[in-house]
Design an enzyme around this catalytic site. Structure first.
Site, PDB file in Angstrom:
ATOM      1  N   PRO A  22    -127.747  -3.160 -28.672  1.00  0.00           N
ATOM      2  CA  PRO A  22    -127.871  -3.741 -27.333  1.00  0.00           C
ATOM      3  C   PRO A  22    -126.588  -4.328 -26.769  1.00  0.00           C
ATOM      4  O   PRO A  22    -126.554  -4.707 -25.612  1.00  0.00           O
ATOM      5  CB  PRO A  22    -128.931  -4.823 -27.513  1.00  0.00           C
ATOM      6  CG  PRO A  22    -128.830  -5.221 -28.945  1.00  0.00           C
ATOM      7  CD  PRO A  22    -128.426  -3.989 -29.693  1.00  0.00           C
ATOM      8  N   GLY A  23    -125.536  -4.478 -27.563  1.00  0.00           N
ATOM      9  CA  GLY A  23    -124.246  -4.770 -26.952  1.00  0.00           C
ATOM     10  C   GLY A  23    -123.635  -6.130 -27.220  1.00  0.00           C
ATOM     11  O   GLY A  23    -122.633  -6.494 -26.606  1.00  0.00           O
ATOM     12  N   SER A  24    -124.186  -6.878 -28.166  1.00  0.00           N
ATOM     13  CA  SER A  24    -123.598  -8.206 -28.391  1.00  0.00           C
ATOM     14  C   SER A  24    -122.159  -8.080 -28.897  1.00  0.00           C
ATOM     15  O   SER A  24    -121.277  -8.836 -28.484  1.00  0.00           O
ATOM     16  CB  SER A  24    -124.448  -9.020 -29.350  1.00  0.00           C
ATOM     17  OG  SER A  24    -124.955  -8.209 -30.359  1.00  0.00           O
ATOM     18  N   LYS A  25    -121.901  -7.066 -29.735  1.00  0.00           N
ATOM     19  CA  LYS A  25    -120.522  -6.923 -30.233  1.00  0.00           C
ATOM     20  C   LYS A  25    -119.624  -6.306 -29.163  1.00  0.00           C
ATOM     21  O   LYS A  25    -118.451  -6.655 -29.067  1.00  0.00           O
ATOM     22  CB  LYS A  25    -120.498  -6.105 -31.532  1.00  0.00           C
ATOM     23  CG  LYS A  25    -121.290  -6.785 -32.639  1.00  0.00           C
ATOM     24  CD  LYS A  25    -121.183  -6.093 -33.967  1.00  0.00           C
ATOM     25  CE  LYS A  25    -122.203  -6.634 -34.950  1.00  0.00           C
ATOM     26  NZ  LYS A  25    -123.572  -6.066 -34.812  1.00  0.00           N
ATOM     27  N   ASP A  50    -124.055   4.821 -27.035  1.00  0.00           N
ATOM     28  CA  ASP A  50    -125.278   4.760 -27.848  1.00  0.00           C
ATOM     29  C   ASP A  50    -126.074   6.023 -27.594  1.00  0.00           C
ATOM     30  O   ASP A  50    -126.072   6.552 -26.480  1.00  0.00           O
ATOM     31  CB  ASP A  50    -126.117   3.523 -27.515  1.00  0.00           C
ATOM     32  CG  ASP A  50    -127.033   3.145 -28.673  1.00  0.00           C
ATOM     33  OD1 ASP A  50    -126.672   2.245 -29.458  1.00  0.00           O
ATOM     34  OD2 ASP A  50    -128.108   3.772 -28.821  1.00  0.00           O
ATOM     35  N   ASP A  77    -124.747  11.372 -29.142  1.00  0.00           N
ATOM     36  CA  ASP A  77    -124.875  11.240 -30.587  1.00  0.00           C
ATOM     37  C   ASP A  77    -123.456  11.013 -31.128  1.00  0.00           C
ATOM     38  O   ASP A  77    -122.587  11.877 -30.995  1.00  0.00           O
ATOM     39  CB  ASP A  77    -125.477  12.544 -31.137  1.00  0.00           C
ATOM     40  CG  ASP A  77    -125.543  12.534 -32.655  1.00  0.00           C
ATOM     41  OD1 ASP A  77    -125.000  11.601 -33.280  1.00  0.00           O
ATOM     42  OD2 ASP A  77    -126.128  13.474 -33.210  1.00  0.00           O
ATOM     43  N   ASP A  99    -120.830   0.404 -35.994  1.00  0.00           N
ATOM     44  CA  ASP A  99    -121.911  -0.514 -36.401  1.00  0.00           C
ATOM     45  C   ASP A  99    -123.197   0.313 -36.442  1.00  0.00           C
ATOM     46  O   ASP A  99    -123.992   0.288 -35.514  1.00  0.00           O
ATOM     47  CB  ASP A  99    -121.995  -1.636 -35.351  1.00  0.00           C
ATOM     48  CG  ASP A  99    -122.859  -2.797 -35.794  1.00  0.00           C
ATOM     49  OD1 ASP A  99    -122.891  -3.083 -37.002  1.00  0.00           O
ATOM     50  OD2 ASP A  99    -123.509  -3.426 -34.929  1.00  0.00           O
ATOM     51  N   CYS A 152    -126.205  -4.100 -41.182  1.00  0.00           N
ATOM     52  CA  CYS A 152    -126.862  -5.364 -41.533  1.00  0.00           C
ATOM     53  C   CYS A 152    -127.836  -5.083 -42.679  1.00  0.00           C
ATOM     54  O   CYS A 152    -128.957  -5.561 -42.693  1.00  0.00           O
ATOM     55  CB  CYS A 152    -127.513  -6.029 -40.325  1.00  0.00           C
ATOM     56  SG  CYS A 152    -128.461  -4.944 -39.302  1.00  0.00           S
TER      57      CYS A 152
END
Ligand SMILES: C[S@@+](CC[C@H](N)C(=O)[O-])C[C@H]1O[C@@H](n2cnc3c(N)ncnc32)[C@H](O)[C@@H]1O
Length: 493
Positions: A22-25, A50, A77, A99, A152
């Protein structure tokens, strides 16, 4: 978050975020790119990608608030990302964040639902796409560039096994960088050098030879640690593991190979994902700059050095269009690649369509607060220098009658002509030895001003003026009621 921190991003870097939603980084990366506040248009840029079309729009929402003309969102992709044409050739990225999608078992603390679904077999199916995405990342990395591979998950199959495979595939061309001194105060442990593979039924395999035949298509040789002589050369101890219980947080594992050689790959084939059809990005041509933009330029006193060829719209017709601005690098990337890459979003909105539908002139467009940092140094007309009392009145109301503003502001209003339309309001707050410039867009109506300032920015500006929190809350509550009751149509006419 840790991955963007260790990328050591500079304003001139060309950056790729391969799995960005979703783009936090991504947001953190864009902030690092804009670390020099005196330059709102750094030469570097961020391409955030993405594969999931819907998630790309979450990404838009997350990064739009940063008002950067230096990022673009694409939808592909990542394991098959085509080369992007740029200037004399294809882009090689200085920094890449990889990520990847993962089993997420490092987030078990905050996602209790995962406990029910988790199965050691998840990692088997994910490892192949993780490896393919990271491989494509290394192919797109510039010589001397840095890539962070992060997950993660705590599972070595998704972490050390992937990195080990990359180091062996690109032997002599990439290496792991020691980042132990980059994160002072953070408790980390080194990457693993030996691990076992746990099968779907919790059976433990120490080597591929122990894997039963019917499991060999799932638990593959590259999921196991390599032999000791190979291991010694890889320096997997340079990977870092950030374990949730060490920090009282979630897990992130990071590996940072630095590429020393470039890989060239000719246009990779890629499957087009199913997506919502986007409007094209249409840049201003000579006729727009000499015609329509000329009128706007006269109205706002735009300096001729303003790069009007970096303006674009999303709809070809002249009427009712919003106008966006992108950096020159991004303009080039979009122009050269729009026919082969799915661009979702980019650009900072400078001018916005108003409700003055019948009015064909420049007043039917108002300045957007988003673009203020970009236009400020180029727009010389329709600027109003406020006094502190004006700032407080304007921020406390949805509309302010001219008569309620200081004499100095009333004189300036008379001087900027009788034309309705946007004005730029300026005020400098002095705090200690600092001069903090406040700059926002307002609409000049027939007899009143309407600032286009969000509630959160109003709160921030009021607190800079040393207004206490209770009073600020009161002001915002009254403002909300005022806005609800006001007639939106009257205030622009
Ligand atoms: C761990 S999340 C990324 C989190 C993100 N970096 C952030 O900080 O907000 C993984 C993302 O990878 C995307 N993804 C999965 N497979 C992909 C692929 N083949 N190519 C590109 N993105 C992919 C998913 O849609 C998901 O948004």
């Amino acid at each position: 978050m840790i991955p963007p921190l260790v990328l050591d991003i500079q304003p001139h870097h060309k950056i790729l975020d391969m799995c960005a939603a979703p783009g936090s980084k991504t947001a953190q990366i864009i902030e690092c790119l804009h670390r020099d506040e005196s330059n709102p248009i750094p030469s570097g840029f961020v391409i955030a990608n993405d594969v999931d079309n819907k998630r790309c729009y979450t990404l838009v929402h997350q990064v739009k608030r940063l008002e950067s003309p230096c990022f673009a969102i694409i939808n592909h992709d990542a394991s098959n990302l085509p080369n992007l044409k740029f200037r004399d050739g294809n882009i090689s990225f200085d920094r890449i964040l990889c990520d990847v999608p993962c089993s997420g078992d490092g987030t078990l603390r905050k996602n209790p639902d995962l406990w029910k679904k988790w199965n050691p077999g998840h990692a088997f199916s994910l490892q192949s796409i993780q490896l393919r995405i990271a491989t494509r990342g290394i192919q797109l990395l510039a010589p001397g560039g840095l890539m962070v591979y992060s997950t993660c998950s705590m599972n070595p199959i998704e972490n050390e096994a992937v990195v080990s495979q990359l180091l062996q595939t690109f032997q002599g061309q990439i290496s792991l960088v020691n980042i132990s001194d980059k994160l002072p105060g953070l408790r980390t442990i080194p990457g693993l050098k030996s691990w076992c593979v746990i099968g779907k039924n919790q059976d433990i395999y120490n080597s591929f030879e122990e894997v039963p035949k019917n499991m060999q298509s799932l638990a593959r040789p590259n999921m196991f640690a390599p032999s000791n002589d190979i291991l010694e050369q890889l320096h997997l101890e340079r990977c870092i593991r950030v374990l949730p219980h060490h920090q009282d947080t979630e897990e992130t594992s990071q590996k940072r190979p630095a590429e020393e050689n470039v890989f060239n790959e000719d246009g990779a084939n890629f499957k087009r994902a199913r997506y919502h059809r986007e409007n094209p990005f249409i840049f201003f041509e000579e006729k727009d700059i000499k015609g329509f933009w000329q009128e706007i330029s006269e109205f706002f006193g735009v300096d001729p050095s303003f790069p009007a060829d970096q303006l674009m719209t999303r709809i070809a017709s002249d009427s009712g269009r919003n106008i966006y601005f992108v950096s020159d690098s991004l303009k080039e990337i979009v122009t050269l690649n729009q026919d082969r890459i799915k661009f979702i979003n980019m650009g900072v909105r400078l001018l916005v369509r108003t409700d003055l539908r019948n009015d064909k002139d420049k007043r039917s467009l108002r300045l957007s607060q988003e673009g203020i940092a970009i236009i400020n140094k180029y727009f010389s007309k329709r600027r109003i220098q406020l006094e502190q009392q004006d700032l407080l009145i304007l921020l406390s109301h949805a509309h302010t009658q001219f008569a309620n503003l200081s004499q100095s502001v009333q004189n300036q209003i008379q001087n900027i002509s009788n034309d309705l339309g946007s004005v730029i309001c300026l005020f400098n707050i002095k705090q200690h030895d600092l001069d903090i410039p406040i700059i926002f867009v307002s609409w000049r109506g027939r007899s009143s001003f309407r600032p286009f300032v969000s509630h959160s920015s109003r709160k921030f500006y009021l607190s800079l003026c040393n207004i206490d929190q209770m009073t600020i809350n009161d002001i915002i509550n009254k403002l909300t009621i005022e806005e609800k009751t006001s007639n939106q149509k009257n205030d622009v006419s």
